[in-house]
Design an enzyme around this catalytic site. Structure first.
Site, PDB file in Angstrom:
ATOM      1  N   LYS A 115       1.996  45.738 -10.998  1.00  0.00           N
ATOM      2  CA  LYS A 115       3.233  46.368 -10.532  1.00  0.00           C
ATOM      3  C   LYS A 115       3.227  46.531  -9.017  1.00  0.00           C
ATOM      4  CE  LYS A 115       4.792  47.201 -14.730  1.00  0.00           C
ATOM      5  NZ  LYS A 115       5.915  46.413 -15.274  1.00  0.00           N
ATOM      6  N   SER A 154       7.932  41.140 -16.736  1.00  0.00           N
ATOM      7  CA  SER A 154       8.416  42.242 -15.908  1.00  0.00           C
ATOM      8  C   SER A 154       8.265  41.970 -14.419  1.00  0.00           C
ATOM      9  CB  SER A 154       7.702  43.549 -16.260  1.00  0.00           C
ATOM     10  OG  SER A 154       6.393  43.574 -15.734  1.00  0.00           O
TER      11      SER A 154
END
Length: 225
Positions: A180, A143
């Protein structure tokens, strides 16, 4: 300009410069004196006295301030004009030769759907001594491509706060740790993947209290050579 009444206190220019630096860094992080004092477990008065230049922080307090604010101690002391390490200062395994220090590899973090927070040290790794890094984490998933590939070691500075746009190690609901890009708004946090195939993670309202920031990612060691 802040005026300090001298009541037996010898206020040196050096101490005042440290205070000005600390105040500027704290305000740039969006932290109040009260919140910073709680993070490093000192009194609000201690932070006030340091920023006012009437008190020079001891070494242990200085280290806690640097970790909480995500900067180097030299940066607070005014010995450097910018942060020691930038996010894109990656390390290649072949660069690690001398002037080394050991940092812990404390577990794997998910760059996909998340895993349990890191608790155990699973290894130690050498990095150049001048790099301001507290620990490393193995990246899983895709990701955060193209910057982070699966198997990379993310290099992390311990800090409980992040600025918008910084990449951090973040736990959700006490048992999910993710890598993230962080964005915080008035009543919402967005955790963004670099890989556009992944939807943002959105945390709102009462769920905001369940977010725990472990640190700021400042680089990587890539073994995909």
């Amino acid at each position: 300009m802040l005026k300090v009444i001298n009541r037996g206190v010898d206020m040196k220019n050096e101490d005042f410069s440290i205070g000005k630096n600390l105040k500027k860094i704290r305000e740039n992080k969006g932290l109040s004196m009260e919140k910073l004092s709680k993070i490093i477990d000192v009194s609000h008065t201690t932070i006030y006295r340091i920023e006012a230049g009437v008190h020079k922080p001891k070494a242990d307090i200085l280290k806690k301030l640097a970790q909480a604010l995500g900067v180097s101690t030299d940066y607070i002391l005014g010995l450097r004009t910018d942060k020691e390490i930038k996010e894109d200062e990656d390390i290649k395994p072949g660069d690690i030769r001398k002037n080394l220090k050991m940092i812990p590899v404390v577990g794997e973090i998910s760059a996909g759907n998340g895993i349990d927070p890191i608790e155990d040290i699973i290894d130690m790794i050498s990095i150049p001594n001048e790099k301001q890094v507290d620990f490393a984490l193995f990246v899983k998933g895709d990701s955060m491509k193209p910057k982070f590939e699966e198997g990379d070691l993310a290099l992390v500075i311990k800090t409980p706060v992040l600025e918008n746009g910084e990449i951090g190690v973040i736990a959700i609901n006490g048992h999910k740790a993710v890598l993230k890009k962080f964005y915080q708004y008035e009543s919402m946090v967005q955790l963004i993947s670099l890989n556009p195939e992944y939807e943002p993670i959105i945390i709102k309202d009462d769920d905001l209290k369940d977010i725990h920031i472990f640190g700021r990612v400042v680089g990587k060691i890539s073994f995909n050579i």
